[in-house]
Design a protein around this motif. Structure first.
Motif, short mmCIF file in Angstrom:
data_model
loop_
_atom_site.label_atom_id
_atom_site.label_comp_id
_atom_site.label_asym_id
_atom_site.label_seq_id
_atom_site.Cartn_x
_atom_site.Cartn_y
_atom_site.Cartn_z
N MET A 119 -51.45 -32.90 63.35
CA MET A 119 -50.39 -32.11 62.70
C MET A 119 -49.37 -31.66 63.73
O MET A 119 -49.71 -31.16 64.79
CB MET A 119 -51.03 -30.88 62.03
CG MET A 119 -50.02 -30.07 61.24
SD MET A 119 -50.84 -28.63 60.56
CE MET A 119 -49.42 -27.75 59.97
N THR A 120 -48.13 -31.86 63.38
CA THR A 120 -47.10 -31.50 64.34
C THR A 120 -46.65 -30.06 64.16
O THR A 120 -46.67 -29.52 63.07
CB THR A 120 -45.91 -32.47 64.22
OG1 THR A 120 -44.91 -32.03 65.11
CG2 THR A 120 -45.34 -32.50 62.83
N LYS A 121 -46.26 -29.47 65.26
CA LYS A 121 -45.92 -28.05 65.21
C LYS A 121 -44.42 -27.80 65.32
O LYS A 121 -43.97 -26.67 65.28
CB LYS A 121 -46.66 -27.31 66.33
CG LYS A 121 -48.16 -27.42 66.15
CD LYS A 121 -48.88 -26.81 67.32
CE LYS A 121 -50.38 -26.93 67.16
NZ LYS A 121 -50.88 -28.27 67.46
N LYS B 130 -42.35 -38.63 58.62
CA LYS B 130 -42.96 -39.95 58.41
C LYS B 130 -43.34 -40.63 59.72
O LYS B 130 -44.42 -41.20 59.84
CB LYS B 130 -42.00 -40.85 57.64
CG LYS B 130 -42.35 -40.90 56.17
CD LYS B 130 -41.54 -41.97 55.48
CE LYS B 130 -41.45 -41.67 54.00
NZ LYS B 130 -40.33 -42.36 53.38
N ASN B 131 -42.43 -40.58 60.67
CA ASN B 131 -42.75 -41.24 61.93
C ASN B 131 -42.87 -40.27 63.10
O ASN B 131 -42.84 -40.68 64.26
CB ASN B 131 -41.76 -42.37 62.24
CG ASN B 131 -40.33 -41.91 62.05
OD1 ASN B 131 -40.06 -40.72 61.89
ND2 ASN B 131 -39.40 -42.83 62.08
N ASN B 132 -42.98 -38.98 62.76
CA ASN B 132 -43.16 -37.96 63.81
C ASN B 132 -42.07 -37.96 64.86
O ASN B 132 -42.34 -37.84 66.05
CB ASN B 132 -44.52 -38.13 64.48
CG ASN B 132 -45.60 -37.40 63.74
OD1 ASN B 132 -45.33 -36.37 63.11
ND2 ASN B 132 -46.80 -37.93 63.79
N ARG B 133 -40.85 -38.10 64.42
CA ARG B 133 -39.75 -38.08 65.37
C ARG B 133 -38.83 -36.90 65.11
O ARG B 133 -38.73 -36.41 64.00
CB ARG B 133 -38.97 -39.40 65.30
CG ARG B 133 -39.78 -40.58 65.80
CD ARG B 133 -39.00 -41.84 65.70
NE ARG B 133 -38.33 -42.15 66.94
CZ ARG B 133 -38.91 -42.76 67.96
NH1 ARG B 133 -40.15 -43.13 67.88
NH2 ARG B 133 -38.24 -43.01 69.06
N VAL B 134 -38.20 -36.46 66.18
CA VAL B 134 -37.27 -35.35 66.06
C VAL B 134 -35.93 -35.72 66.67
O VAL B 134 -35.85 -36.48 67.62
CB VAL B 134 -37.79 -34.06 66.77
CG1 VAL B 134 -38.87 -33.39 65.97
CG2 VAL B 134 -38.24 -34.34 68.18
N LEU B 135 -34.90 -35.14 66.09
CA LEU B 135 -33.56 -35.31 66.60
C LEU B 135 -33.19 -34.01 67.29
O LEU B 135 -33.19 -32.95 66.66
CB LEU B 135 -32.62 -35.59 65.43
CG LEU B 135 -31.30 -36.28 65.71
CD1 LEU B 135 -31.54 -37.66 66.29
CD2 LEU B 135 -30.50 -36.40 64.44
#
Ligand SMILES: [Zn+2]
Length: 103
Positions: free
Chosen positions: A1-3, A30-35
């Motif tokens: 789980m991402t925080k 969906k792909n656990n990416r952040v901008l």
């Protein structure tokens, strides 16, 4: 789980922008990416679409994998590992694992 979530301030811990800090503009679960604002800038060539929007090179942020960023704890003043603490009323609170401060 991402925080990490939108509007968080994060520090980049890997890659060419290591050490940079920025605000999370978007999170792609969906792909656990952040901008991240101002980070991982890529240049793109745009064609002229109309007279009002001239072509040329524009700079855009590219998304990073969440494992490349760390949340910033205001108290520690740097990227830290985040954890969760359950409050008595059942609310989940995100905390800094180092100093216990809310983030
Ligand atoms: Zn801290």
């Amino acid at each position: 789980m991402t925080k990490v979530k939108k509007s968080d301030t994060v520090e980049i811990v890997r890659g060419k922008d290591k050490g940079k800090k920025g605000k999370v503009l978007k999170f792609y679960p969906k792909n656990n990416r952040v901008l991240v604002q101002g980070v991982n800038i890529t240049k793109r060539h745009m064609k002229q679409r109309s007279q009002d929007t001239p072509g040329g090179i524009i700079e855009l942020e590219a998304a990073l994998h969440v494992s490349n960023v760390m949340l910033i704890c205001n108290k520690c003043g740097r990227g830290v590992k985040a954890g969760y603490k359950m409050l008595e009323d059942g609310t989940k609170m995100r905390i800094c694992r180092k100093c216990g401060e809310n983030i």
